[in-house]
Design a protein around this motif. Structure first.
Motif, mmCIF file in Angstrom:
data_model
loop_
_atom_site.group_PDB
_atom_site.id
_atom_site.type_symbol
_atom_site.label_atom_id
_atom_site.label_comp_id
_atom_site.label_asym_id
_atom_site.label_seq_id
_atom_site.Cartn_x
_atom_site.Cartn_y
_atom_site.Cartn_z
ATOM 1 N N GLN A 1 39.988 34.359 39.596
ATOM 2 C CA GLN A 1 39.385 34.208 38.431
ATOM 3 C C GLN A 1 39.844 33.304 37.685
ATOM 4 O O GLN A 1 40.580 32.650 36.623
ATOM 5 N N ARG A 2 41.340 34.858 37.319
ATOM 6 C CA ARG A 2 42.714 34.299 36.134
ATOM 7 C C ARG A 2 43.230 32.685 37.240
ATOM 8 O O ARG A 2 43.531 32.110 36.037
ATOM 9 N N ARG A 3 43.588 33.168 38.385
ATOM 10 C CA ARG A 3 44.279 31.967 38.797
ATOM 11 C C ARG A 3 43.815 30.220 38.414
ATOM 12 O O ARG A 3 44.861 29.746 38.368
ATOM 13 N N LEU A 4 42.508 30.860 38.668
ATOM 14 C CA LEU A 4 42.140 29.490 38.499
ATOM 15 C C LEU A 4 41.529 29.040 37.179
ATOM 16 O O LEU A 4 41.535 28.350 37.190
ATOM 17 N N PRO B 1 39.536 40.078 30.536
ATOM 18 C CA PRO B 1 39.476 40.039 32.112
ATOM 19 C C PRO B 1 37.302 39.110 32.415
ATOM 20 O O PRO B 1 37.236 38.630 32.949
ATOM 21 N N HIS B 2 37.208 39.334 31.659
ATOM 22 C CA HIS B 2 35.506 39.154 30.959
ATOM 23 C C HIS B 2 35.348 38.271 30.573
ATOM 24 O O HIS B 2 34.722 37.307 31.671
ATOM 25 N N VAL B 3 36.288 37.457 29.836
ATOM 26 C CA VAL B 3 36.153 36.244 29.205
ATOM 27 C C VAL B 3 36.471 35.296 30.469
ATOM 28 O O VAL B 3 35.635 34.040 30.324
ATOM 29 N N VAL B 4 37.143 35.634 30.932
ATOM 30 C CA VAL B 4 38.005 35.038 31.746
ATOM 31 C C VAL B 4 37.061 34.312 33.209
ATOM 32 O O VAL B 4 36.675 33.933 33.994
ATOM 33 N N ALA B 5 36.384 35.663 33.262
ATOM 34 C CA ALA B 5 35.254 35.608 34.441
ATOM 35 C C ALA B 5 34.216 34.781 34.436
ATOM 36 O O ALA B 5 33.997 33.686 35.127
ATOM 37 N N SER C 1 27.172 40.081 47.111
ATOM 38 C CA SER C 1 27.840 38.223 47.173
ATOM 39 C C SER C 1 29.259 38.774 48.269
ATOM 40 O O SER C 1 30.090 39.233 48.192
ATOM 41 N N GLY C 2 28.735 37.150 48.973
ATOM 42 C CA GLY C 2 30.863 36.752 49.488
ATOM 43 C C GLY C 2 31.354 35.976 48.301
ATOM 44 O O GLY C 2 32.424 36.070 49.324
ATOM 45 N N GLN C 3 31.168 36.234 47.248
ATOM 46 C CA GLN C 3 32.096 34.823 46.799
ATOM 47 C C GLN C 3 32.597 36.046 45.384
ATOM 48 O O GLN C 3 31.990 36.131 44.566
ATOM 49 N N PRO C 4 33.829 35.538 45.451
ATOM 50 C CA PRO C 4 34.656 37.044 44.116
ATOM 51 C C PRO C 4 34.209 36.426 42.712
ATOM 52 O O PRO C 4 33.744 37.225 42.300
ATOM 53 N N ALA C 5 34.098 35.131 42.574
ATOM 54 C CA ALA C 5 33.731 34.510 40.666
ATOM 55 C C ALA C 5 32.243 35.427 40.651
ATOM 56 O O ALA C 5 32.077 36.160 39.531
ATOM 57 N N LEU C 6 32.054 35.550 41.627
ATOM 58 C CA LEU C 6 29.556 36.381 41.877
ATOM 59 C C LEU C 6 29.964 38.112 41.484
ATOM 60 O O LEU C 6 29.701 38.186 40.729
ATOM 61 N N ARG C 7 31.225 38.092 42.380
ATOM 62 C CA ARG C 7 31.558 40.060 42.255
ATOM 63 C C ARG C 7 32.465 39.667 40.681
ATOM 64 O O ARG C 7 31.432 41.309 39.852
ATOM 65 N N ALA C 8 32.968 39.104 40.125
ATOM 66 C CA ALA C 8 33.428 39.211 39.330
ATOM 67 C C ALA C 8 32.120 38.775 37.797
ATOM 68 O O ALA C 8 32.187 40.077 37.183
#
Length: 308
Positions: free
Chosen positions: A25-28, A50-54, A94-101
């Motif tokens: 998420q940070r890289r995105l 990290p919370h705001v970035v996610a 979830s299989g989505q890193p964005a949703l796990r974060a």
């Protein structure tokens, strides 16, 4: 300034897979929202970064799905994504890193869960959006989609419900996002026209003898009239900005530099729109990079003074 790995630890993110998810998420965000990422990196406490970035990455992922393809495709993609989001919030793997974060942020900030649901409930408004007939239509869009989107991050740094400043903070956020959204629609005018839509209400265009067809097919002939439209829209945005300048004072002192920078950079963008006038039809508008860096540096110095 703590490194990202130290910020993850301070944010309570110790699981190895979760740390990788937050890294994605940070890289995105660093790639697609550079100014926003820099403001988060410089101005917010390490444990909140990290919370705001996610959350910003989750909004970007949702917008990306809404913006792809024709109206039917966007709405189908949104339905599938909404189901994934709902299942993840309800505890499904979830299989989505964005949703796990995102789920990890909600675990640490439970009140965010209702904000995510509000945002997803408003997302169909964005998926179906092609323009506004009236100013009331624009205000409805802000209420149903733009405001829930802003509150995803604002709820992480604003005073909580039940505090004396919560309602004034929310009201200030509403004025801020109204001004930001109006500015965005002006700055992004060429791109929106290419996609067959326009963010300026049709009745405001009509008062100057313009409509979508004129803007799209005869842009050179429309510059003078469009300058009048821009002046009117800029005045409305400036009025809304004026009503939210006290917003940073309603948050805790450690969050005020970030909020001040957010408002100031958006006002720079409005200034660029005003200077472009009718030429927005051909070039859009972006804030001065030098001006934005100056704002961030000023607020970073304020952060360093507060932190000693």
């Amino acid at each position: 300034m703590p490194r990202w790995s130290a910020a993850l630890t301070e944010a309570g993110i110790g699981d190895a897979r979760l740390r990788r998810d937050f890294d994605v998420q940070r890289r995105l965000v660093r790639r697609y929202r550079r100014e926003e990422y820099l403001a988060v990196r410089l101005l917010l406490p390490a444990g909140l970064r990290p919370h705001v970035v996610a959350v910003v990455a989750f909004m970007h992922e949702t917008d990306r799905r809404i913006d792809l393809g024709d109206a039917r495709s966007r709405q189908d993609a949104l339905r599938a994504w909404s189901e994934e989001v709902r299942d993840a919030l309800d505890g499904a793997e979830s299989g989505q890193p964005a949703l796990r974060a995102l789920v990890e942020v909600v675990r640490q900030h439970p009140e965010l869960g209702s904000r995510v649901r509000d945002f997803m409930n408003g997302a169909p408004v964005e998926a179906a959006w092609r323009g506004f007939g009236t100013e009331a239509d624009f205000q409805d869009y802000v209420d149903r989609y733009s405001m829930p989107a802003l509150m995803l991050t604002a709820s992480l740094i604003g005073p909580g419900p039940g505090t004396g400043t919560h309602e004034p903070f929310v009201q200030g956020c509403r004025k801020l996002i109204e001004a930001m959204q109006r500015t965005d629609f002006l700055a992004d005018l060429p791109e929106d026209l290419e996609e067959g839509r326009v963010g300026v209400p049709a009745d405001a265009l009509a008062r100057q003898g313009l409509d979508f067809g004129a803007l799209r097919e005869r842009p050179q002939e429309s510059v003078s009239a469009m300058a009048e439209v821009v002046d009117g829209q800029v005045a409305l945005a400036a009025e809304a900005f004026g009503e939210c300048r006290d917003l940073p004072t309603l948050a805790e002192p450690r969050y005020r530099p970030f909020l001040r920078a957010l408002v100031s950079v958006q006002e720079l963008r409005l200034r660029a729109v005003e200077q472009a006038g009718g030429s927005l039809l051909g070039s859009g508008a972006d804030p001065s990079l030098t001006g934005a860096v100056r704002v961030l540096w000023r607020e970073y110095r304020a952060v360093r003074r507060v932190r000693g």
